[in-house]
Design a protein around this motif. Structure first.
Motif, short mmCIF file in Angstrom:
data_model
loop_
_atom_site.label_atom_id
_atom_site.label_comp_id
_atom_site.label_asym_id
_atom_site.label_seq_id
_atom_site.Cartn_x
_atom_site.Cartn_y
_atom_site.Cartn_z
N LYS A 126 10.09 41.52 23.91
CA LYS A 126 11.13 40.86 24.70
C LYS A 126 10.61 39.67 25.49
O LYS A 126 11.33 39.14 26.35
N GLY A 141 10.42 46.80 24.82
CA GLY A 141 11.60 47.21 25.55
C GLY A 141 11.61 48.69 25.86
O GLY A 141 10.55 49.33 25.97
N TRP A 148 12.43 49.04 18.76
CA TRP A 148 11.05 48.59 18.92
C TRP A 148 10.08 49.29 17.99
O TRP A 148 8.86 49.10 18.10
N GLU A 285 18.33 47.08 21.59
CA GLU A 285 18.09 45.89 22.40
C GLU A 285 17.76 44.71 21.49
O GLU A 285 17.27 44.89 20.39
N VAL A 287 16.48 40.25 21.54
CA VAL A 287 15.62 39.28 22.21
C VAL A 287 16.37 37.96 22.31
O VAL A 287 16.95 37.50 21.32
#
Length: 331
Positions: A126, A141, A148, A285, A287
């Motif tokens: 990130k 993350g 990840w 998540e 980036v």
């Protein structure tokens, strides 16, 4: 044992097959390993009859198959990997990327071969710095986000590579690739968002945008990636170094979608479909930006990426249209 005898794991993958073809053209002897779980046999069909190419079908976690592939080689390029598990199967990604590399490292050590690890920009996690160089901080993350799995497993692979260097004086190089694309790429999500954009634009279907589409990425044409890899194999300065291998351009995903739609000569207004991250694995998540700094590659290896984004994608679209039996600009 000659350094011009090279073993490539993941030899039926996008980068692996392209590298194998280039090395054979340059007079190298190539040994390829792949289990075809994600590699495509058609990518290496044209190499099968080459006198300097041999292929072993096997998993990088299989000691016997790996030892057979590495035997007689002076250099090993480890490219076998699994990608980001957007919809599950994180365990496979972790095992192949983190366990497989140790098997290949040990085989290289026993054979006395130099080792080149094909890593990824995912190890930067990130980190949202304006540009990412080899000394940039690696920022992962949330632990409970399987997003990840790729970055963590490749970071483990890098650490194992450096540990083998320190423990056994194994000559190593780590190459971090950014956003590979080009003729020969997978035409689905395995090939990344750019591959799906091309396929959908050619079919006049909506291009799927994850999140708001403002994520910035650096994209690298396959020919530039191969050139950077060959330089790392041939330049003694690459030993014991970590080097970014990336293209000359970066763009946000939304503008990439617009460009692909236009270059596909699709006469309709661009069709976009925005997909929230909640549709992926829990706690997924992303980036905000990942822009490569290739200063080190330029000065250390003489690496000079030559293919602009637009011309690179134009050729890729023409190739992908032919493979899919579609026609740019027509249905």
């Amino acid at each position: 044992m000659s350094e011009r005898a090279v073993c490539i794991t993941g030899a039926a993958g996008f980068l692996g097959s392209s590298l194998a073809a280039r090395l054979l053209r340059d007079g190298y002897t190539v040994s390829g390993l792949d289990d075809f779980s994600h590699g495509d046999p058609s990518r290496i069909e044209h190499l099968a009859g080459h006198k300097n190419f041999r292929f072993i079908e096997g998993d990088v976690r299989n000691e016997t198959a790996v030892a057979e592939a590495v035997a007689g080689c002076g250099q090993v390029v480890h490219l076998a990997e699994l990608k980001i598990p957007r919809y599950g199967h994180a365990l496979d990604t972790l095992e192949v990327n983190a366990v497989g590399v140790e098997m290949v490292l040990d085989a290289a050590r026993k054979a006395g071969a130099a080792f080149v690890l094909g890593s990824t920009d995912e190890v930067y996690g990130k980190n949202a710095d304006a540009s990412l160089n080899e000394e940039s901080v690696l920022v992962m993350g949330r632990t409970d986000s399987s997003r990840w799995s790729l970055g963590v497993s490749k970071l483990m692979a890098e650490q194992l590579t450096l540990a083998f260097r320190d423990e056994y004086q194994l000559p190593v190089t780590i190459l971090r690739y950014f956003g590979l694309y080009g003729p020969g790429q997978a035409t689905d999500w395995t090939g990344g968002p750019q591959a799906v954009f091309v396929t959908n634009a050619l079919k006049n279907e909506a291009l799927p945008i994850h999140g708001d589409g403002l994520q910035i990425r650096t994209f690298t044409h396959i020919d530039d990636a191969v050139q950077g890899t060959v330089l790392a194999l041939e330049q003694p300065y690459a030993r014991d170094e970590i080097v970014n291998i990336a293209g000359r351009d970066h763009v946000n995903i939304l503008n990439l979608a617009y460009m692909v739609w236009r270059l596909s000569r699709n006469p309709a207004k661009p069709l976009l479909e925005f997909t929230p991250y909640s549709d992926f694995t829990p706690n997924y998540e992303d980036v905000s930006q990942r822009i490569a700094d290739i200063t080190k590659a330029r000065y250390l290896l003489g690496f000079d990426p030559r293919i602009p984004l637009e011309s690179g994608f134009s050729a890729t679209i023409e190739w992908q249209a032919k493979v899919l039996g579609l026609s740019p600009g027509g249905r």
